[in-house]
Design a protein around this motif. Structure first.
Motif, short mmCIF file in Angstrom:
data_model
loop_
_atom_site.label_atom_id
_atom_site.label_comp_id
_atom_site.label_asym_id
_atom_site.label_seq_id
_atom_site.Cartn_x
_atom_site.Cartn_y
_atom_site.Cartn_z
N ASN A 74 0.85 -1.18 0.00
CA ASN A 74 0.00 0.00 0.00
C ASN A 74 0.90 1.24 0.00
OD1 ASN A 74 -1.61 2.19 0.63
ND2 ASN A 74 -2.89 1.07 2.07
N PRO A 75 1.06 1.90 -1.17
CA PRO A 75 1.98 3.04 -1.24
C PRO A 75 1.52 4.25 -0.42
CG PRO A 75 0.83 2.75 -3.32
CD PRO A 75 0.45 1.59 -2.45
N GLU A 76 0.23 4.39 -0.20
CA GLU A 76 -0.26 5.54 0.58
C GLU A 76 0.20 5.47 2.03
OE1 GLU A 76 -4.47 5.55 0.09
OE2 GLU A 76 -4.34 5.87 -2.07
N ARG A 77 0.28 4.27 2.56
CA ARG A 77 0.68 4.11 3.96
C ARG A 77 2.08 3.53 4.11
NH1 ARG A 77 -3.37 0.92 7.14
NH2 ARG A 77 -2.34 1.95 8.88
N ASN A 78 2.74 3.21 2.98
CA ASN A 78 4.05 2.56 2.99
C ASN A 78 4.02 1.29 3.83
OD1 ASN A 78 5.71 3.90 1.21
ND2 ASN A 78 6.19 5.51 2.68
N ARG A 79 2.97 0.50 3.63
CA ARG A 79 2.80 -0.76 4.37
C ARG A 79 2.80 -1.94 3.41
NH1 ARG A 79 2.70 0.05 10.07
NH2 ARG A 79 1.96 2.15 10.32
N PHE A 80 3.32 -3.04 3.88
CA PHE A 80 3.42 -4.27 3.10
C PHE A 80 2.83 -5.40 3.93
CE2 PHE A 80 5.64 -8.23 2.31
CZ PHE A 80 5.63 -8.33 0.94
N ARG A 81 2.17 -6.34 3.24
CA ARG A 81 1.67 -7.53 3.92
C ARG A 81 1.71 -8.70 2.96
NH1 ARG A 81 -2.74 -9.12 1.76
NH2 ARG A 81 -4.26 -7.70 0.91
N ALA A 82 1.89 -9.91 3.51
CA ALA A 82 1.88 -11.13 2.71
C ALA A 82 1.52 -12.29 3.63
CB ALA A 82 3.24 -11.37 2.06
N ASP A 83 0.97 -13.34 3.03
CA ASP A 83 0.62 -14.56 3.74
C ASP A 83 1.50 -15.68 3.21
OD1 ASP A 83 -0.46 -16.85 4.81
OD2 ASP A 83 -2.50 -16.49 4.07
N PHE A 115 -0.45 -20.06 8.23
CA PHE A 115 -0.77 -18.99 9.17
C PHE A 115 0.45 -18.15 9.57
CE2 PHE A 115 -3.88 -22.36 9.71
CZ PHE A 115 -5.04 -21.67 9.45
N VAL A 116 1.42 -18.04 8.69
CA VAL A 116 2.58 -17.16 8.90
C VAL A 116 2.36 -15.89 8.09
CG1 VAL A 116 5.06 -16.86 8.54
CG2 VAL A 116 4.18 -19.04 9.41
N ALA A 117 2.30 -14.78 8.80
CA ALA A 117 2.07 -13.48 8.16
C ALA A 117 3.37 -12.70 8.09
CB ALA A 117 1.03 -12.68 8.95
N ILE A 118 3.51 -11.92 7.03
CA ILE A 118 4.66 -11.02 6.89
C ILE A 118 4.12 -9.61 6.78
CG2 ILE A 118 6.69 -10.40 5.53
CD1 ILE A 118 6.72 -13.30 4.52
N GLU A 161 15.34 2.79 5.35
CA GLU A 161 15.25 1.53 6.10
C GLU A 161 13.86 0.92 6.02
OE1 GLU A 161 17.28 0.95 10.00
OE2 GLU A 161 15.23 0.58 10.70
N VAL A 162 13.81 -0.33 5.62
CA VAL A 162 12.56 -1.09 5.53
C VAL A 162 12.66 -2.26 6.50
CG1 VAL A 162 11.14 -2.54 4.02
CG2 VAL A 162 12.16 -0.44 3.13
N ARG A 163 11.60 -2.46 7.27
CA ARG A 163 11.54 -3.59 8.21
C ARG A 163 10.40 -4.51 7.83
NH1 ARG A 163 14.15 -3.29 13.19
NH2 ARG A 163 15.31 -1.36 13.40
N LEU A 164 10.72 -5.79 7.65
CA LEU A 164 9.71 -6.82 7.42
C LEU A 164 9.77 -7.78 8.59
CD1 LEU A 164 10.26 -7.71 3.66
CD2 LEU A 164 8.48 -6.29 4.64
N THR A 165 8.62 -8.09 9.17
CA THR A 165 8.54 -9.02 10.29
C THR A 165 7.62 -10.17 9.93
OG1 THR A 165 8.92 -7.25 11.87
CG2 THR A 165 7.98 -9.29 12.73
N ALA A 166 8.13 -11.38 10.04
CA ALA A 166 7.33 -12.58 9.82
C ALA A 166 6.95 -13.12 11.19
CB ALA A 166 8.13 -13.62 9.04
N GLY A 167 5.68 -13.52 11.34
CA GLY A 167 5.22 -14.02 12.62
C GLY A 167 4.34 -15.25 12.47
N THR A 168 4.45 -16.16 13.42
CA THR A 168 3.68 -17.39 13.39
C THR A 168 2.29 -17.23 13.99
OG1 THR A 168 4.48 -18.11 15.55
CG2 THR A 168 5.75 -18.81 13.62
N GLY A 169 2.07 -16.16 14.74
CA GLY A 169 0.82 -16.08 15.49
C GLY A 169 0.89 -17.03 16.68
N CYS A 170 -0.14 -17.02 17.49
CA CYS A 170 -0.17 -17.84 18.70
C CYS A 170 -0.43 -19.30 18.35
CB CYS A 170 -1.27 -17.30 19.63
SG CYS A 170 -1.19 -18.00 21.27
N ARG A 171 0.46 -20.18 18.83
CA ARG A 171 0.38 -21.62 18.51
C ARG A 171 0.65 -22.45 19.75
NH1 ARG A 171 1.73 -22.76 12.75
NH2 ARG A 171 1.79 -20.74 11.75
N PRO A 172 0.18 -23.71 19.72
CA PRO A 172 0.55 -24.61 20.81
C PRO A 172 2.07 -24.84 20.77
CG PRO A 172 -1.17 -25.57 19.43
CD PRO A 172 -0.71 -24.33 18.75
N SER A 173 2.70 -24.86 21.96
CA SER A 173 4.15 -25.01 21.96
C SER A 173 4.57 -26.45 21.88
CB SER A 173 4.77 -24.43 23.20
OG SER A 173 3.98 -23.57 23.89
#
Length: 155
Positions: free
Chosen positions: A118-127, A131-134, A143-155
């Motif tokens: 989204n260029p208006e907000r300078n935001r990026f998302r991907a699946d 269930f891993v989101a980026i 500087e660009v920061r991308l964070t990948a996350g697993t979400g809450c899962r059973p350990s």
């Protein structure tokens, strides 16, 4: 009078049986969501996703992969705690070219990731699947920061 006492005892026994079944279920039943996977499966998907992002970004973006961050205590359900795993990639580009990098990532990442910039907000998302989101953003000029996350899962 005896009949009511017997009925009360029956209700109490039913409630105790139900409580025992619930406690056993919390500790022994598999996940209730069909696609819900454990943390190790999520970690494998997260690591593959980070490797793909670094490969697509290329060496010109100078990707720096940060250590994985494990967070405990998230809630899978009312009675079950879980664990989340996140990993960040920091990329540097000449100031003013952050949007171009995010746009290129959105275009070149696998099509089934449904990557979007989204260029208006300078935001990026991907699946990245499983269930891993980026999520990404312009952290500061150059500087660009991308964070990948697993979400809450059973350990």
């Amino acid at each position: 009078m005896k009949r009511r006492w017997w009925l009360g005892g029956l209700v109490a026994a039913w409630a105790i049986g139900l409580l025992i079944a619930a406690i056993w279920s919390v500790h022994n039943d598999p996940p209730t969501v069909r696609g819900q996977s454990d943390l190790e499966q999520g970690r494998a998907t997260l690591e593959a996703a980070i490797a793909t992002v670094v490969e697509v970004a290329g060496p010109a973006a100078n990707p720096q992969v940060q250590p994985q961050q494990l967070t405990t205590g998230c809630r899978i359900s009312v009675s079950r705690d879980g664990t989340e795993l996140d990993q960040t990639v920091v990329m540097t580009v000449p100031a003013g070219q952050e949007g171009q990098l995010l746009e290129r990532l959105a275009a070149e990442l696998p099509a089934d990731w449904d990557a979007h910039y989204n260029p208006e907000r300078n935001r990026f998302r991907a699946d990245a699947g499983d269930f891993v989101a980026i999520r990404g953003e312009v952290a500061e000029p150059g500087e660009v920061r991308l964070t990948a996350g697993t979400g809450c899962r059973p350990s």
